[in-house]
Design an enzyme around this catalytic site. Sequence first.
Site, PDB file in Angstrom:
ATOM      1  N   TYR A   1       7.657  11.332  -1.074  1.00 55.04           N
ATOM      2  CA  TYR A   1       7.609   9.935  -1.503  1.00 55.04           C
ATOM      3  C   TYR A   1       8.975   9.271  -1.336  1.00 55.04           C
ATOM      4  CZ  TYR A   1       6.465   6.002  -4.625  1.00 55.04           C
ATOM      5  OH  TYR A   1       6.242   4.758  -5.157  1.00 55.04           O
TER       6      TYR A   1
ATOM      7  N   LYS B   1      10.111   6.089   0.811  1.00 56.80           N
ATOM      8  CA  LYS B   1      10.633   4.877   0.177  1.00 56.80           C
ATOM      9  C   LYS B   1      12.076   4.615   0.598  1.00 56.80           C
ATOM     10  CE  LYS B   1       6.922   3.632  -1.952  1.00 56.80           C
ATOM     11  NZ  LYS B   1       6.209   2.422  -1.492  1.00 56.80           N
TER      12      LYS B   1
ATOM     13  N   THR C   1       1.296   1.000 -14.880  1.00 56.71           N
ATOM     14  CA  THR C   1       0.130   0.846 -14.005  1.00 56.71           C
ATOM     15  C   THR C   1      -0.817   2.003 -14.252  1.00 56.71           C
ATOM     16  OG1 THR C   1       1.078   2.189 -12.236  1.00 56.71           O
ATOM     17  CG2 THR C   1       1.555  -0.174 -12.171  1.00 56.71           C
TER      18      THR C   1
ATOM     19  N   ALA D   1       0.845  -1.204   0.000  1.00 57.42           N
ATOM     20  CA  ALA D   1       0.000   0.000   0.000  1.00 57.42           C
ATOM     21  C   ALA D   1       0.873   1.245   0.000  1.00 57.42           C
ATOM     22  CB  ALA D   1      -0.905  -0.007   1.226  1.00 57.42           C
TER      23      ALA D   1
ATOM     24  N   LEU E   1       6.715  20.020  -5.402  1.00 59.32           N
ATOM     25  CA  LEU E   1       8.058  20.507  -5.107  1.00 59.32           C
ATOM     26  C   LEU E   1       8.112  20.847  -3.626  1.00 59.32           C
ATOM     27  CD1 LEU E   1       8.765  22.801  -8.196  1.00 59.32           C
ATOM     28  CD2 LEU E   1       9.658  20.501  -7.735  1.00 59.32           C
TER      29      LEU E   1
END
Lengths: 293, 447, 440
Positions: free
Chosen positions: B353, B357, B388, B289, B296
């Site tokens: 993000y 990650k 995707t 998930a 920015l």
Amino acid sequence: MTPGGATTTVLLPEVPSLGGLYARGAGLSLARRMRPGPSALPDVEYVVRGVQSSSEHLTDYQHLLGESGSDELPAGFVHVLAFPVATALMVRSDFPLPLVGLVHLANRVTQLRPLRLGDVLDVRATATDLRPHRSGTQVDLVTEVSVDGSVAWRGVSTYLARGVFLAGTVTEPSETFVPPTPTGRWKLDGDVGRRYAAVSGDRNPIHLSALSAKALGFPRAIAHGMYTASRALADVGAGRGDAFEWAAEFVKPVLLPGTVTVRIARSSEGFAFAGWDARSGKPHLTGSVTPLR
Amino acid sequence: MSDTYLNLVNTGFTKKVAKQLGLPQPAPLRRYEPGQPLLQGAVLVLGRGSESDALAGYLSADWDLDVHRHATPGTRYSAVVLALTELTHPDQLAEPVLAAGAVLKSLPKGARVVTVSRASRADDAPAVAAARQGVDGLLRSLAKELRGGSTGNGVVLAADVPVTAPSVVGALRFFLSTKSAFVDGQLLAVDSAAGTLPEDWSAPLAGRVAVVTGAARGIGASIADTLARDGATVVAVDIPAAGEQLVTVANRVHGTALQLDVTADDAGARILEHALQRHGRLDIVVHNAGITRDKLLANMAPDTWDSVLAVNIASQLRINEALLTSGDFTDAPRIVSLASTSGIAGNRGQTNYAASKGGVIGMVRATAPLLEAFGGTANAVAPGFIETEMTARIPAVTRQVARRLNSLQQGGQPVDVAETVAFLASPAAGGVVGRVLRVCGQNLVGQ
Amino acid sequence: MARPTTPTPEVRRAYVLGGNRIPFARAGGPYVRASNQDMLTAAIDGLVARYGLQGERIGEVAAGAVLKHSKDFNLTREAVLGSALSAETPAYDVQQACATGLETVVSLSNKIRLGQLESAIAGGVDSTSDAPIAVSNRLRRALLDLSRAKTVGQKLAAVSKIRPKDLAPVAPNTGEPRTHLSMGEHQALTTAQWEITQAAQDEIALASHQRLAAAYDSGFFDDLVTPFRGLTRDANLRADSSLEKLAKLKPAFGLGLDTPATMTAGNSTPLSDGASTVLLGSADWAAAHDLVPLASVVDAEAGAVDFVHGDDGLLMAPAFAVPRLLARNGLTLADVDLVEIHEAFAATVLTTLAAWESEEFGRTRLGLDGAFGTVDRARLNVHGSSLAAGHPFAATGGRIIATVSKELHRRKEATGAPVRALVSVCAAGGLGLTAILEAA
């Protein structure tokens, strides 16, 4: 007074068609209106023996009025079968009131025991009790239906001839109608008159179309009184039992298409019913169904 | 999601035009289907030494492959394995590497080159370390030379890990197979001899219960499909709002659907309760998930930052803690977490993000040791450009460029990520501890 | 040689093991193109996915719809065939107006109780958006006559009976066939009879919205509802409703009466689309499938009133059925921890409660010594009901049973004490169906 008491019996070979009777009645009516006043009823009974109904006719009637689809003949259906015999009497030249323009004021049926599809019916009709009304003269047409010599159904239809006056005093209390709590509503399409005419044979022009009704002084077609009374009887349903008295008084005609607000509810004696115009609060019909024990 | 360009350059007239114009010529990748043989031709195993011999013997004996130790002229090898664990000096590279080079031109489409080597360490003799590290550079470069959907990858063994250890064999088989179609230029470290080989390579996850978060669509749905294909019982998890698609996935894989927001405080407890109640155990958790809220940093609102961190990393930490402290996640458990090449190489507009990650990579590295006592591991998979619904929303030109920026000159499919997840979730991968495996077609970004 | 005698079956418990529904939509909303079969299949598939029943041969599936196309004569079986269940799962359709959903639960539970079934799925669905449109009776008869006609003359005769107005399509209405009054008009009569104010109705409506919204926010419906066609919550739910907003709405029913019209769109259920399912099973079947029984279906009682002749209000049957049901089980209202009264209208709930609280009604209509009893409002529709969720007729029973069963189980888990629920659903035709459930 029973029809059996008449001195003359007219035995018809079959139940006459109402259409033909109306045609005859219309001609006679003009002549009768010319008379100064009615005198007496003819001392005659009309009889038709061996009347039978068809299942198609019965089914059409049941579907139109909302009766259950059994082989039992609804009391209103028996009226449809038998009443033309009384009408035949009303178009006799010595019948004192004009057929056209007669107003059905009230109807009272006593169902003594059930009649079934396949029963062979004997019908006798007489006219009785010519009496004054505040708007004219009224008369009772009494129709009896028997099987094997035993009376099973007896109907008294009260008609009014407007503007035809008898000597005498009118004693009719005018009760004010207070609309009760409704239990239902009838939404009557414009073709209800034609559809009831089709099952009853009563093709009086006042029921058939706005045009034909206007010719006779009504703004639109009006529902048959017996249609409304018979629907009330159907709405009472099985609670009426096998033997009952069914009485209806027709107050204001129901213009078609139209909506009648109704109350069909249990009363101390059985069932009481009423149909009225919810907007004006004016009644169309009132009546009762009283089981006989 | 379809790649129109890829279809055009591989069919009819447009194929010819593309070739004349010198346009990139991505090849359609062959992917795994049940019943498919591991290789479609002979495998050339190069390298000297007893370990090299042992590996060649294993491939021949256990997998019934047609193993050649020297190139036979006229043979089109479907795979070349460079068994280089016993190198002691860079001079020893020439013989096997040049021998491999001699057959490269005759490799069929979708061929595999896999190096098996040892990790260089600071306490190695300098020449040994040089030879070992040299393998990394040569493999990455070799992979970039390969065409026609062929890939080059390496297995890098820690000291003392035998060449036939379960994870070495497992990784080698993964790289040789079509399951690794979009994995290219990668070196996967095998840290220990832990792990077990499956009785049946077609159902390596038989008897295992797996939870996949974000399973309603895209990569998560493909992971659910793939784990189920490999024999796992799958609990498909997604937010309640995605329930309709989740039903489709759960019913397709004959698993159960669990509508759950992974950021809920009790998410870990509810996952565990559902798995234990309904399936009696929990062995595999795939943290798939994830959300993107690109902005920015200069324009980043706190909500935009927080929501990405909450879903992509904080929820995983909380769920892992619940699992690790439950006492019910102890039978060779596997955690596989979805990282991203953005978390490795960075991406403009993705500070939130990439932080999440990158966080995942750190998390698995530190979580894996906590699971080692139970024969468990935690690892990450870092997808590159995958076709995707999410990437379909990237503007067309940017998308076309992104697709071509890798050695395979195309985007990957969700199933490519799923196959890699399935491998890391398998009992055979027990020796891969806290690592990141990229599924990016050897993307030009980052490490 | 003696022939073996047939043993009398032992009665055992039947359990609610779970449920699934799709969010209820307003008519003409996101499900406007969805058929009853589409929605019922989706609700079954969601149940299958939640409980891992793919390919499972369930003992029997019973469901139904109030508004049904003639092509849906085998609606439930068709939905099963389109679902992830085994195609060998038998199914049948049930129709008891708005009590359809609850009746499927009751009848299937009884089969489980008797050992006829080990597992079952109960359900219901309705679409007012995709309601069947019929041809007029006269056209239908003429067309049937035409199809039977053999000669040209017969065919012409059949066709000649068709009148232009016969060609107008006939849409279904929710009016009572015998009284031709709509359900709202009937309730308005009852509302006036019991002198229920608009303020009291609005309070019921507000509580329904607030409680349903709170249940959604807390994740209560995460394992009861599966989104469909992009809808994730019941479309009718207004979490920001207030008494002020509700009070501003114009009356919608009871306008022809000489008492104040109190029923508005806010305290009446809207026409809705949706489907629900409930998974039922024996203790053995539940154990074999690693499922936790939530509640057992203890007993049920149907009732009916003669609204045609004005004896009682159309929706008052539960007021009679519940006293009989509780008496048979040796219970009073005080013994019930959760009360679910389907909110056909807020006034339906209030007239039912008023009847139970009335000394006169208790004595003259229920044959009791006095009033039947009082329902503690804190126990009533604790997670909201039809006013907030909407009311796709046949789907309401399944919604209530799944919701209350989960709540029963939750309460028993928390306290360990026995917990009991009373469920009451009124229905067209003067019908009512009521049931008792106990936490498992």
